[in-house]
Design a protein around this motif. Structure first.
Motif, PDB file in Angstrom:
ATOM      1  N   UNK A   6      19.276  13.674  16.299  1.00  0.00           N
ATOM      2  CA  UNK A   6      19.314  12.380  16.127  1.00  0.00           C
ATOM      3  C   UNK A   6      18.848  11.662  14.908  1.00  0.00           C
ATOM      4  N   UNK A   7      18.001  12.373  13.991  1.00  0.00           N
ATOM      5  CA  UNK A   7      17.546  11.710  12.844  1.00  0.00           C
ATOM      6  C   UNK A   7      18.758  11.783  11.924  1.00  0.00           C
ATOM      7  N   UNK A   8      19.576  12.630  11.976  1.00  0.00           N
ATOM      8  CA  UNK A   8      20.751  12.905  11.080  1.00  0.00           C
ATOM      9  C   UNK A   8      21.895  11.799  11.234  1.00  0.00           C
ATOM     10  N   UNK A   9      21.755  11.569  12.527  1.00  0.00           N
ATOM     11  CA  UNK A   9      22.778  10.496  13.091  1.00  0.00           C
ATOM     12  C   UNK A   9      22.136   8.929  12.488  1.00  0.00           C
ATOM     13  N   UNK A  10      21.099   8.779  12.540  1.00  0.00           N
ATOM     14  CA  UNK A  10      20.224   7.888  12.041  1.00  0.00           C
ATOM     15  C   UNK A  10      20.703   7.532  10.530  1.00  0.00           C
ATOM     16  N   UNK A  11      20.341   8.721   9.861  1.00  0.00           N
ATOM     17  CA  UNK A  11      20.714   8.612   8.137  1.00  0.00           C
ATOM     18  C   UNK A  11      22.264   8.221   8.234  1.00  0.00           C
ATOM     19  N   UNK A  12      22.933   8.838   8.950  1.00  0.00           N
ATOM     20  CA  UNK A  12      24.432   8.381   8.669  1.00  0.00           C
ATOM     21  C   UNK A  12      24.781   6.928   9.035  1.00  0.00           C
ATOM     22  N   UNK A  13      24.121   6.389  10.188  1.00  0.00           N
ATOM     23  CA  UNK A  13      24.382   5.086  10.445  1.00  0.00           C
ATOM     24  C   UNK A  13      23.926   4.122   9.056  1.00  0.00           C
ATOM     25  N   UNK A  14      22.662   4.432   8.703  1.00  0.00           N
ATOM     26  CA  UNK A  14      22.156   3.607   7.606  1.00  0.00           C
ATOM     27  C   UNK A  14      23.157   3.655   6.475  1.00  0.00           C
ATOM     28  N   UNK A  15      23.769   5.105   5.982  1.00  0.00           N
ATOM     29  CA  UNK A  15      24.861   5.047   5.144  1.00  0.00           C
ATOM     30  C   UNK A  15      25.815   4.357   5.148  1.00  0.00           C
ATOM     31  N   UNK A  16      26.463   4.359   6.539  1.00  0.00           N
ATOM     32  CA  UNK A  16      27.697   3.397   7.148  1.00  0.00           C
ATOM     33  C   UNK A  16      27.276   2.075   6.672  1.00  0.00           C
ATOM     34  N   UNK A  17      26.125   1.394   7.087  1.00  0.00           N
ATOM     35  CA  UNK A  17      25.875   0.236   6.754  1.00  0.00           C
ATOM     36  C   UNK A  17      25.661  -0.293   5.529  1.00  0.00           C
ATOM     37  N   UNK A  18      25.254   0.671   4.522  1.00  0.00           N
ATOM     38  CA  UNK A  18      25.174   0.535   3.044  1.00  0.00           C
ATOM     39  C   UNK A  18      26.731   0.444   2.507  1.00  0.00           C
ATOM     40  N   UNK A  19      27.640   1.219   3.208  1.00  0.00           N
ATOM     41  CA  UNK A  19      28.834   1.171   2.602  1.00  0.00           C
ATOM     42  C   UNK A  19      29.696   0.074   3.101  1.00  0.00           C
ATOM     43  N   UNK A  20      29.233  -0.374   4.099  1.00  0.00           N
ATOM     44  CA  UNK A  20      30.214  -1.328   4.883  1.00  0.00           C
ATOM     45  C   UNK A  20      30.053  -2.753   4.146  1.00  0.00           C
ATOM     46  N   UNK A  21      30.251  -2.888   2.848  1.00  0.00           N
ATOM     47  CA  UNK A  21      29.929  -4.052   2.389  1.00  0.00           C
ATOM     48  C   UNK A  21      31.055  -4.101   1.137  1.00  0.00           C
ATOM     49  N   UNK A  22      31.484  -5.377   0.911  1.00  0.00           N
ATOM     50  CA  UNK A  22      32.653  -5.579   0.124  1.00  0.00           C
ATOM     51  C   UNK A  22      32.401  -5.046  -1.261  1.00  0.00           C
ATOM     52  N   UNK A  23      33.274  -4.258  -1.631  1.00  0.00           N
ATOM     53  CA  UNK A  23      33.280  -3.496  -3.103  1.00  0.00           C
ATOM     54  C   UNK A  23      32.106  -2.432  -3.305  1.00  0.00           C
ATOM     55  N   UNK A  24      31.555  -2.143  -2.268  1.00  0.00           N
ATOM     56  CA  UNK A  24      30.340  -1.070  -2.103  1.00  0.00           C
ATOM     57  C   UNK A  24      30.648   0.023  -1.569  1.00  0.00           C
ATOM     58  N   UNK A  25      32.007   0.100  -1.219  1.00  0.00           N
ATOM     59  CA  UNK A  25      32.463   1.244  -0.030  1.00  0.00           C
ATOM     60  C   UNK A  25      31.951   2.668  -0.725  1.00  0.00           C
ATOM     61  N   UNK A  26      32.200   2.812  -2.087  1.00  0.00           N
ATOM     62  CA  UNK A  26      32.110   4.158  -2.799  1.00  0.00           C
ATOM     63  C   UNK A  26      30.719   4.276  -3.236  1.00  0.00           C
ATOM     64  N   UNK A  27      29.688   3.421  -3.077  1.00  0.00           N
ATOM     65  CA  UNK A  27      28.588   3.615  -3.491  1.00  0.00           C
ATOM     66  C   UNK A  27      27.877   4.962  -3.389  1.00  0.00           C
ATOM     67  N   UNK A  28      26.929   5.379  -4.052  1.00  0.00           N
ATOM     68  CA  UNK A  28      26.354   6.473  -3.484  1.00  0.00           C
ATOM     69  C   UNK A  28      24.999   6.252  -2.555  1.00  0.00           C
ATOM     70  N   UNK A  29      24.552   7.048  -2.005  1.00  0.00           N
ATOM     71  CA  UNK A  29      23.252   6.671  -0.846  1.00  0.00           C
ATOM     72  C   UNK A  29      22.267   7.711  -1.072  1.00  0.00           C
ATOM     73  N   UNK A  30      21.716   7.869  -2.151  1.00  0.00           N
ATOM     74  CA  UNK A  30      20.472   8.633  -2.362  1.00  0.00           C
ATOM     75  C   UNK A  30      19.492   8.503  -1.336  1.00  0.00           C
ATOM     76  N   UNK A  31      19.378   7.792  -0.542  1.00  0.00           N
ATOM     77  CA  UNK A  31      18.449   7.440   0.560  1.00  0.00           C
ATOM     78  C   UNK A  31      18.475   8.623   1.711  1.00  0.00           C
ATOM     79  N   UNK A  32      19.729   9.011   1.795  1.00  0.00           N
ATOM     80  CA  UNK A  32      20.175   9.958   2.787  1.00  0.00           C
ATOM     81  C   UNK A  32      19.393  11.366   2.376  1.00  0.00           C
ATOM     82  N   UNK A  33      19.659  11.843   1.183  1.00  0.00           N
ATOM     83  CA  UNK A  33      19.069  13.212   1.023  1.00  0.00           C
ATOM     84  C   UNK A  33      17.374  13.250   0.856  1.00  0.00           C
ATOM     85  N   UNK A  34      17.078  11.824   0.592  1.00  0.00           N
ATOM     86  CA  UNK A  34      15.524  11.563   0.257  1.00  0.00           C
ATOM     87  C   UNK A  34      14.915  11.644   1.592  1.00  0.00           C
ATOM     88  N   UNK A  35      15.791  11.208   2.486  1.00  0.00           N
ATOM     89  CA  UNK A  35      15.244  11.213   3.951  1.00  0.00           C
ATOM     90  C   UNK A  35      15.041  12.685   4.700  1.00  0.00           C
TER      91      UNK A  35
END
Ligand code: ATP
Ligand code: MG
Length: 409
Positions: free
Chosen positions: A334-363
């Motif tokens: 469930x925590x992995x799924x939370x991290x995934x949803x956060x990452x999708x939220x971060x990428x689901x923004x105009x022009x930011x689809x390819x951004x890295x999401x270091x928060x995932x590994x940190x979490x």
């Protein structure tokens, strides 16, 4: 008796898509003949049977008449006199109303093949309006075939709008609606499902909380796309691109519902939207009797997604609270799924689809650190009951402080 392949199997073969399940229609037969051949009846008053060997569905050709509200309000008429054409006309879309015999001869009285070529989802007849589920089905097919260039025919969209405005959608059972919603979310372009529902006014009826996000601005610095509805659709699209499971997709759809409640004079900021949205998420969950794992993740993602984004700035104590809320010790997935949803939220923004999401590994690292605290030595030291709980927490906090120091530069 004559037997034909119908529906999805014919459609998908013509589209060159893999055919998974086959539906059959039987013309010129009675229930007694079917039973004599070993077919097993599916329901008491429904002329559908399972093949004794393959288990595939065989339905007697039938006509339908509307006799009340909702899906229960149908009378069926199945008899050996019902023709193939009569059976096909009660179906939802022309591309779903073709039949094929064992020589692959096509029966296509409503021009499904023409609409396949034109990439159009078009209703077969005005009787389309007799079952409101078809609004959801068409939106789902639009999501599935969007990549192939399919769109909803304008006259079909008009009928869908009429159905949405008539109040008929409210007669759908939660179970039937959720089945369509969940299947649609798992398609390649689930955002198209939401777009089509919105275009015909069904979103406002089914999920007014999601509909309300369109037209709500967010700060351009974090959200170049600005509109919260547009953002939500992009998050869903990212979830599909990244092959996320249903739980994550459902959470993505609902994560920002609280932003629909912000008073206009506070726009584009949405203070405490995470918390304010919870009652809306709960309402949508309950409306469709959503499975527990989807419900839970949507609520957790709603409440904590901004924690996810700020993971690297969180104090060790806040980080610990987050991990505890997720019960990461017993519910790692469930925590992995939370991290995934956060990452999708971060990428689901105009022009930011390819951004890295270091928060995932940190979490993930933080979860590993907290889990590394062994309970056995504390038991050996004599801790028990609530004191043991407190001591474990203290040790985990220590581990998180060390983790934060070790990872900061
Ligand atoms: P899938 O690939 O999703 O199975 P399908 O077209 O085979 O797509 P089914 O739900 O298996 O969809 O239904 C088989 C056929 O029955 C459809 O192609 C359609 O002709 C008809 N059908 C199913 N549900 C409805 C409905 N609610 N209203 C009208 N026709 C329907
Ligand atoms: Mg099918």
């Amino acid at each position: 008796m004559r037997i034909y392949k119908v529906g999805g199997a014919v459609r998908d073969r013509l589209l060159g898509k893999p055919v998974t399940d086959i539906d059959w229609v039987v013309v010129g037969a009675t229930t007694e003949e079917m039973l004599a051949k070993g077919f097993r009846p599916v329901g008491a008053d429904f002329p559908v049977f399972l093949h004794p060997k393959s288990g595939e569905e065989y339905a007697l050709a039938r006509t339908e008449r509307k006799s009340g509200r909702g899906y229960g309000g149908f009378t069926f008429h199945a008899s050996p006199e019902v023709t193939l054409e009569e059976d096909l006309i009660r179906r939802d879309l022309t591309i779903n109303a073709m039949a094929e015999d064992d020589q692959q001869n096509l029966t296509d009285p409503y021009h499904g093949q023409r609409d396949l070529e034109a990439r159009l989802l078009r209703h077969v007849s005005p009787a389309f309006a007799e079952d409101p589920l078809r609004v959801l089905r068409v939106a789902r097919f639009a999501a599935r075939y969007a990549t192939l260039g399919f769109t909803v025919a304008p006259e079909t969209l008009a009928l869908m709008r009429q159905l949405s405005e008539s109040g008929e959608l409210e007669a759908l059972t939660p179970e039937r609606s959720w089945k369509e919603i969940s299947r649609a979310l798992l398609e390649d372009q689930p955002q198209v499902f939401v777009e089509v529902l919105r275009a015909c006014g069904a979103l406002k009826v089914l999920m007014p909380e999601v509909d309300a996000l369109f037209g709500v601005p967010q700060p351009p610095a974090h959200h170049p796309e600005i509109d919260t509805g547009v953002h939500t659709l992009s998050v869903l699209q990212q979830a599909a691109l990244h092959k996320q499971p249903l739980t994550v997709r459902w959470a993505c759809l609902l994560h920002d519902l609280g932003k629909g409640l912000t008073p206009e004079d506070e726009w584009p900021r949405h203070i405490a939207h995470e918390f304010k949205g919870l009652k809306l998420i709960k309402a949508v969950n309950e409306r469709f009797k959503v499975p527990r794992d989807c419900q839970e993740l949507a609520l957790l993602v709603g409440e904590y997604h901004t924690h996810g984004h700020r993971a690297l700035e969180l104090k060790p104590s806040t980080l610990l609270e987050l991990l505890q809320s997720f019960d990461i010790y017993r519910r790692p997935q469930r925590f992995e799924e939370f991290i995934a949803a956060c990452e999708m939220d971060a990428r689901g923004r105009k022009g930011l689809e390819e951004r890295s999401y270091p928060q995932a590994d940190y979490l993930r690292g933080a979860a590993t650190a907290a889990r590394s605290v062994a309970v056995q030595p504390l038991l050996e030291k004599g801790f028990k009951g609530p004191e043991l709980g407190e001591e474990i927490k203290r040790e985990r906090l220590k581990a998180l402080k060390a983790y934060k120091e070790a990872t900061s530069v």
